[in-house]
Design a protein around this motif. Structure first.
Motif, short mmCIF file in Angstrom:
data_model
loop_
_atom_site.label_atom_id
_atom_site.label_comp_id
_atom_site.label_asym_id
_atom_site.label_seq_id
_atom_site.Cartn_x
_atom_site.Cartn_y
_atom_site.Cartn_z
N ASP A 1 0.81 -1.21 0.00
CA ASP A 1 0.00 0.00 0.00
C ASP A 1 0.85 1.27 0.00
N ALA A 2 0.62 2.10 -1.00
CA ALA A 2 1.20 3.44 -1.03
C ALA A 2 0.25 4.36 -0.27
N ASP A 3 0.79 5.42 0.28
CA ASP A 3 -0.01 6.34 1.09
C ASP A 3 -0.79 7.31 0.22
N ARG A 4 -0.11 7.93 -0.72
CA ARG A 4 -0.78 8.92 -1.57
C ARG A 4 0.02 9.11 -2.85
N GLN A 5 -0.58 9.76 -3.81
CA GLN A 5 0.12 10.09 -5.05
C GLN A 5 0.50 11.56 -5.00
N SER A 6 1.77 11.81 -4.92
CA SER A 6 2.27 13.18 -4.98
C SER A 6 3.72 13.10 -5.42
N HIS A 7 4.24 14.22 -5.88
CA HIS A 7 5.63 14.23 -6.35
C HIS A 7 6.60 13.93 -5.22
N PHE A 8 6.28 14.38 -4.02
CA PHE A 8 7.19 14.19 -2.90
C PHE A 8 6.37 13.73 -1.70
N SER A 9 6.43 12.48 -1.40
CA SER A 9 5.68 11.89 -0.31
C SER A 9 6.64 11.16 0.63
N PRO A 10 7.12 11.84 1.68
CA PRO A 10 8.05 11.17 2.59
C PRO A 10 7.58 9.82 3.11
N PRO A 11 6.29 9.66 3.50
CA PRO A 11 5.88 8.33 3.95
C PRO A 11 6.06 7.26 2.87
N ASP A 12 5.74 7.60 1.62
CA ASP A 12 5.90 6.64 0.53
C ASP A 12 7.37 6.38 0.22
N ILE A 13 8.19 7.40 0.29
CA ILE A 13 9.63 7.23 0.04
C ILE A 13 10.22 6.26 1.05
N PHE A 14 9.95 6.47 2.33
CA PHE A 14 10.50 5.60 3.36
C PHE A 14 9.89 4.20 3.31
N ARG A 15 8.60 4.12 3.01
CA ARG A 15 7.94 2.81 2.93
C ARG A 15 8.50 2.00 1.76
N LEU A 16 8.66 2.62 0.59
CA LEU A 16 9.20 1.91 -0.57
C LEU A 16 10.65 1.50 -0.32
N ARG A 17 11.43 2.35 0.30
CA ARG A 17 12.82 2.02 0.61
C ARG A 17 12.89 0.78 1.52
N ARG A 18 12.05 0.77 2.53
CA ARG A 18 12.03 -0.35 3.47
C ARG A 18 11.57 -1.64 2.77
N ILE A 19 10.55 -1.55 1.95
CA ILE A 19 10.03 -2.72 1.23
C ILE A 19 11.07 -3.26 0.27
N ALA A 20 11.69 -2.38 -0.51
CA ALA A 20 12.69 -2.82 -1.50
C ALA A 20 13.87 -3.49 -0.82
N SER A 21 14.28 -2.97 0.31
CA SER A 21 15.41 -3.55 1.04
C SER A 21 15.03 -4.89 1.68
N ARG A 22 13.91 -4.91 2.33
CA ARG A 22 13.47 -6.11 3.06
C ARG A 22 13.20 -7.30 2.14
N PHE A 23 12.62 -7.04 0.98
CA PHE A 23 12.24 -8.13 0.09
C PHE A 23 13.26 -8.39 -1.01
N GLY A 24 14.37 -7.65 -1.00
CA GLY A 24 15.46 -7.93 -1.92
C GLY A 24 15.15 -7.70 -3.39
N PHE A 25 14.41 -6.66 -3.68
CA PHE A 25 14.09 -6.38 -5.07
C PHE A 25 15.34 -6.00 -5.85
N ALA A 26 15.43 -6.47 -7.08
CA ALA A 26 16.56 -6.15 -7.95
C ALA A 26 16.25 -4.95 -8.82
N ILE A 27 14.99 -4.77 -9.17
CA ILE A 27 14.58 -3.69 -10.06
C ILE A 27 13.28 -3.08 -9.53
N VAL A 28 13.22 -1.74 -9.58
CA VAL A 28 11.98 -1.03 -9.29
C VAL A 28 11.62 -0.28 -10.56
N HIS A 29 10.38 -0.49 -11.02
CA HIS A 29 9.90 0.17 -12.23
C HIS A 29 8.88 1.22 -11.82
N SER A 30 9.11 2.47 -12.23
CA SER A 30 8.12 3.51 -11.98
C SER A 30 7.49 3.90 -13.31
#
Length: 105
Positions: free
Chosen positions: A40-69
Motif C-alpha cells: 500500500d502506497a499512502d498517496r500520489q504526490s511528487h514528494f511523499s516522505p511516507p511513501d519514500i521511506f515505505r518503498l525504501r524499506r520494502i525494496a530492502s526487506r524483500f530484496g528487489f533487484a529492479i523497481v519500475h516507476s
C-alpha cells in the motif's frame, strides 16, 4: 492499464513481482484480484516522505533487484527511495498525455 498487463505478463513468465500502489485505484484492485502481491502506497504526490521511506524499506526487506516507476509521480518517490541503494530503477511512460504547460513546451 499498461502496468496491469505488464505485471500480469511478468508474473505469468515466472518473475517474482510486487506492486506498490494506492489502495482503491483500478490498478491496485485489478492486480490484487489477480493474486499479485500488493504493497500500500499512502498517496500520489511528487514528494511523499511516507511513501519514500515505505518503498525504501520494502525494496530492502524483500530484496528487489529492479523497481519500475511509471508516472510522473512515481519517478520522484522511487528515485528518492532508492538513493544510495544498489537497486536498479527503470522509469517508463506509455501513452501518457502531457498537459504541455511546462516551460519546455
Amino acid at each position: 492499464m499498461y502496468v496491469v498487463s505488464l505485471v500480469k505478463e511478468q508474473a505469468a513468465r515466472g518473475h517474482r513481482v510486487a506492486v506498490f500502489a494506492v489502495p482503491g485505484t483500478l490498478v491496485y484492485e485489478q492486480l490484487a484480484s489477480a493474486g499479485i502481491r500488493m504493497f500500500d502506497a499512502d498517496r500520489q504526490s511528487h514528494f511523499s516522505p511516507p511513501d519514500i521511506f515505505r518503498l525504501r524499506r520494502i525494496a530492502s526487506r524483500f530484496g528487489f533487484a529492479i523497481v519500475h516507476s511509471h508516472t510522473r509521480f512515481d519517478v520522484w518517490v522511487a528515485s528518492l527511495a532508492l538513493l544510495g541503494m544498489h537497486i536498479a530503477h527503470v522509469h517508463s511512460t506509455y501513452m501518457v498525455a502531457s498537459r504541455k504547460r511546462d516551460p519546455h513546451h
